[in-house]
Design an enzyme around this catalytic site. Sequence first.
Site, PDB file in Angstrom:
ATOM      1  N   CYS A   1       0.823  -1.221   0.000  1.00 22.10           N
ATOM      2  CA  CYS A   1       0.000   0.000   0.000  1.00 22.10           C
ATOM      3  C   CYS A   1       0.854   1.267   0.000  1.00 22.10           C
ATOM      4  O   CYS A   1       0.396   2.322  -0.437  1.00 22.10           O
ATOM      5  CB  CYS A   1      -0.923   0.020   1.211  1.00 22.10           C
TER       6      CYS A   1
ATOM      7  N   HIS B   1      -3.673   7.029   3.226  1.00 28.08           N
ATOM      8  CA  HIS B   1      -4.033   5.742   2.621  1.00 28.08           C
ATOM      9  C   HIS B   1      -5.433   5.359   3.109  1.00 28.08           C
ATOM     10  O   HIS B   1      -5.737   5.453   4.295  1.00 28.08           O
ATOM     11  CB  HIS B   1      -3.007   4.689   3.022  1.00 28.08           C
TER      12      HIS B   1
ATOM     13  N   ASN C   1     -10.082  -0.441   0.090  1.00 26.80           N
ATOM     14  CA  ASN C   1      -8.628  -0.318   0.106  1.00 26.80           C
ATOM     15  C   ASN C   1      -8.082  -0.743  -1.259  1.00 26.80           C
ATOM     16  O   ASN C   1      -8.130  -1.918  -1.607  1.00 26.80           O
ATOM     17  CB  ASN C   1      -8.074  -1.210   1.233  1.00 26.80           C
TER      18      ASN C   1
HETATM   19  N1  ACO Z   1     -18.392  -9.461   8.856  1.00 22.57           N
HETATM   20  C1  ACO Z   1     -18.779  -9.853  10.076  1.00 22.57           C
HETATM   21  N2  ACO Z   1     -17.930 -10.239  11.035  1.00 22.57           N
HETATM   22  C2  ACO Z   1     -16.625 -10.241  10.743  1.00 22.57           C
HETATM   23  C3  ACO Z   1     -16.143  -9.849   9.470  1.00 22.57           C
HETATM   24  C4  ACO Z   1     -17.084  -9.451   8.506  1.00 22.57           C
HETATM   25  N3  ACO Z   1     -16.734  -9.058   7.269  1.00 22.57           N
HETATM   26  N4  ACO Z   1     -14.796  -9.953   9.475  1.00 22.57           N
HETATM   27  C5  ACO Z   1     -14.431 -10.380  10.705  1.00 22.57           C
HETATM   28  N5  ACO Z   1     -15.542 -10.566  11.460  1.00 22.57           N
HETATM   29  C6  ACO Z   1     -15.626 -11.041  12.838  1.00 22.57           C
HETATM   30  C7  ACO Z   1     -14.461 -11.913  13.228  1.00 22.57           C
HETATM   31  O1  ACO Z   1     -14.677 -13.248  12.805  1.00 22.57           O
HETATM   32  C8  ACO Z   1     -14.487 -11.778  14.741  1.00 22.57           C
HETATM   33  O2  ACO Z   1     -15.489 -12.634  15.246  1.00 22.57           O
HETATM   34  P1  ACO Z   1     -15.272 -13.409  16.639  1.00 22.57           P
HETATM   35  O3  ACO Z   1     -15.139 -12.313  17.675  1.00 22.57           O
HETATM   36  O4  ACO Z   1     -16.507 -14.221  16.757  1.00 22.57           O
HETATM   37  O5  ACO Z   1     -14.011 -14.198  16.475  1.00 22.57           O
HETATM   38  C9  ACO Z   1     -14.946 -10.332  14.950  1.00 22.57           C
HETATM   39  O6  ACO Z   1     -15.568  -9.928  13.717  1.00 22.57           O
HETATM   40  C10 ACO Z   1     -13.824  -9.381  15.286  1.00 22.57           C
HETATM   41  O7  ACO Z   1     -12.758  -9.619  14.361  1.00 22.57           O
HETATM   42  P2  ACO Z   1     -11.498  -8.691  14.325  1.00 22.57           P
HETATM   43  O8  ACO Z   1     -10.568  -9.124  13.220  1.00 22.57           O
HETATM   44  O9  ACO Z   1     -10.900  -8.572  15.695  1.00 22.57           O
HETATM   45  O10 ACO Z   1     -12.208  -7.307  13.925  1.00 22.57           O
HETATM   46  P3  ACO Z   1     -11.610  -5.859  13.897  1.00 22.57           P
HETATM   47  O11 ACO Z   1     -12.421  -4.953  14.692  1.00 22.57           O
HETATM   48  O12 ACO Z   1     -10.123  -5.840  14.100  1.00 22.57           O
HETATM   49  O13 ACO Z   1     -11.861  -5.431  12.360  1.00 22.57           O
HETATM   50  C11 ACO Z   1     -10.617  -5.279  10.306  1.00 22.57           C
HETATM   51  C12 ACO Z   1     -11.301  -6.204  11.309  1.00 22.57           C
HETATM   52  C13 ACO Z   1     -11.639  -4.364   9.696  1.00 22.57           C
HETATM   53  C14 ACO Z   1      -9.960  -6.122   9.224  1.00 22.57           C
HETATM   54  C15 ACO Z   1      -9.531  -4.430  11.029  1.00 22.57           C
HETATM   55  O14 ACO Z   1      -8.745  -5.259  11.845  1.00 22.57           O
HETATM   56  C16 ACO Z   1      -8.631  -3.684  10.096  1.00 22.57           C
HETATM   57  O15 ACO Z   1      -9.048  -2.744   9.435  1.00 22.57           O
HETATM   58  N6  ACO Z   1      -7.351  -4.022  10.063  1.00 22.57           N
HETATM   59  C17 ACO Z   1      -6.368  -3.255   9.273  1.00 22.57           C
HETATM   60  C18 ACO Z   1      -6.467  -3.507   7.812  1.00 22.57           C
HETATM   61  C19 ACO Z   1      -5.507  -2.548   7.131  1.00 22.57           C
HETATM   62  O16 ACO Z   1      -5.420  -1.392   7.460  1.00 22.57           O
HETATM   63  N7  ACO Z   1      -4.727  -2.975   6.203  1.00 22.57           N
HETATM   64  C20 ACO Z   1      -3.779  -1.968   5.680  1.00 22.57           C
HETATM   65  C21 ACO Z   1      -2.832  -2.510   4.871  1.00 22.57           C
HETATM   66  S1  ACO Z   1      -3.571  -3.488   3.591  1.00 22.57           S
HETATM   67  C22 ACO Z   1      -2.326  -3.797   2.461  1.00 22.57           C
HETATM   68  O17 ACO Z   1      -1.199  -3.477   2.651  1.00 22.57           O
HETATM   69  C23 ACO Z   1      -2.732  -4.572   1.212  1.00 22.57           C
END
Ligand code: ACO
Length: 328
Positions: free
Chosen positions: A115, A255, A285
Amino acid sequence: MTKPIAAFAGLGACSPERILTNADFERMLDTSDTWIRERTGIRERHIAAPDQTTALMARDASLQAMAEAGIGPEAIDTIIVATATPDRLLPSVACDLQALLGARNATAFDITAACSGWVYGLVVGEAMIAAGKGERVLVLGAEKLSAITDYTDRSTAVLFGDGAGAALLSPANGDRGILSSYLKTDGTLAELLWRPGGGTVHPPSDEMIKDHSYYIKMAGREVFKNAVRSMADAATKALERAGLTGADVDLLVPHQANIRIIEATAEHAHIPMERVYVNVDRYGNTSSASIPIALDEARKCGRLEPGMIVLLVTFGAGFTWGSLVLRW
Ligand code: ACO
C-alpha cells in the site's frame, strides 16, 4: 521553507465501472452492511473486469496525467509502477505499460512496497530528478486486488478494491512540489499481512489452490494496531522535516484502508477531519492506488488549490510506511 526539486505536472486515475456493494457481500458471506460500515467505513468498492489488467488500468490513469502535463509518450524518460498485483511475475507491469503507451524512450520498472508503494515511488522519482537521471517521470500505483482476494474469507474479502492512479513528476519551477518525505520499513512482521503462496518458496501447486495460500492473509487486529502507530509516526515526521506542523496542513490525504485508522492518524497529527480527504467508503482499500485516486478526486471536487500544503500518509504490508509533504 525548503525549495522543491520535483513537482506534479499531471495527475490521473482509473476506477473500474463494476461496483461491489456491502449488500452484495451480505448475499455471498456471513456478514452485514452494518458490520462492514462500522468496522471499516466501506460501503462499496470498484472491481476490474476479467480482461481489465493492472497494466490497462495504469495506462488509463497515465494518459490523463500525460494530457494534463501536455506531453506525449516519447517525452517520458522513466516509468515507475508500484504494485502488489502484477499481471504476471515476469516481466514487470511497467514494461507492459511502456509498450501500451508507446513510451519507447522510457526506462521502466516496478517497485514492491504494498500500500505504501506510490509514496515510495514518488520518493524514488524525486531522487532520480534530483540526481539528473530523469525529467519526465511517470509514477503509478496500480492494483487488481480482486485477483488475489479470497472471496470466501469475510475478514479480508470486504476490504479491497481495484484501480490505478498516476502522477507525472518533473523538475520543480518555483515553490510548488515535494517539500519533504519520510519512508520506513519493518520486515520482522511480514507474516501479519502477506501472500504466502505463489513465489519461489511455495511455487504454484494443487495444494496451494486447496489451502488458499495464493490469496492475501491478514491478522487484522495486529495490522490495525501497527497501522495506527506507524501512520501516526509518519504523519508527524514528514511535517517536521518540512518545518511544519498539523496546523499548517490544508489537506491530509491518507491511505484509504479503514476510517478508524484515518481518524486516529488525523487526531495524532492534530488535523481536524474537515481537512482530511476520505473516499474509503466508495473505493475500499486499493493499496498503492488509494492515495493517487483520492488526490485526483480531491482536486476534481475543488478541495485543492495552488499553494495548499498537502500531507500524504501511508502504511502497508512489509510493514512499510511513510509520508510526503507537497505544496500543491
Ligand atoms: N463481517 C462480520 N464479522 C466479521 C467480518 C465481517 N466481514 N470480518 C471479521 N468478522 C468477525 C471476526 O470473525 C471476529 O469474530 P469473533 O469475535 O466471533 O471471532 C470479529 O468480527 C472481530 O474480528 P477482528 O478481526 O478482531 O475485527 P476488527 O475490529 O479488528 O476489524 C478489520 C477487522 C476491519 C480487518 C480491522 O482489523 C482492520 O481494518 N485491520 C487493518 C487492515 C488494514 O489497514 N490494512 C492496511 C494494509 S492493507 C495492504 O497493505 C494490502
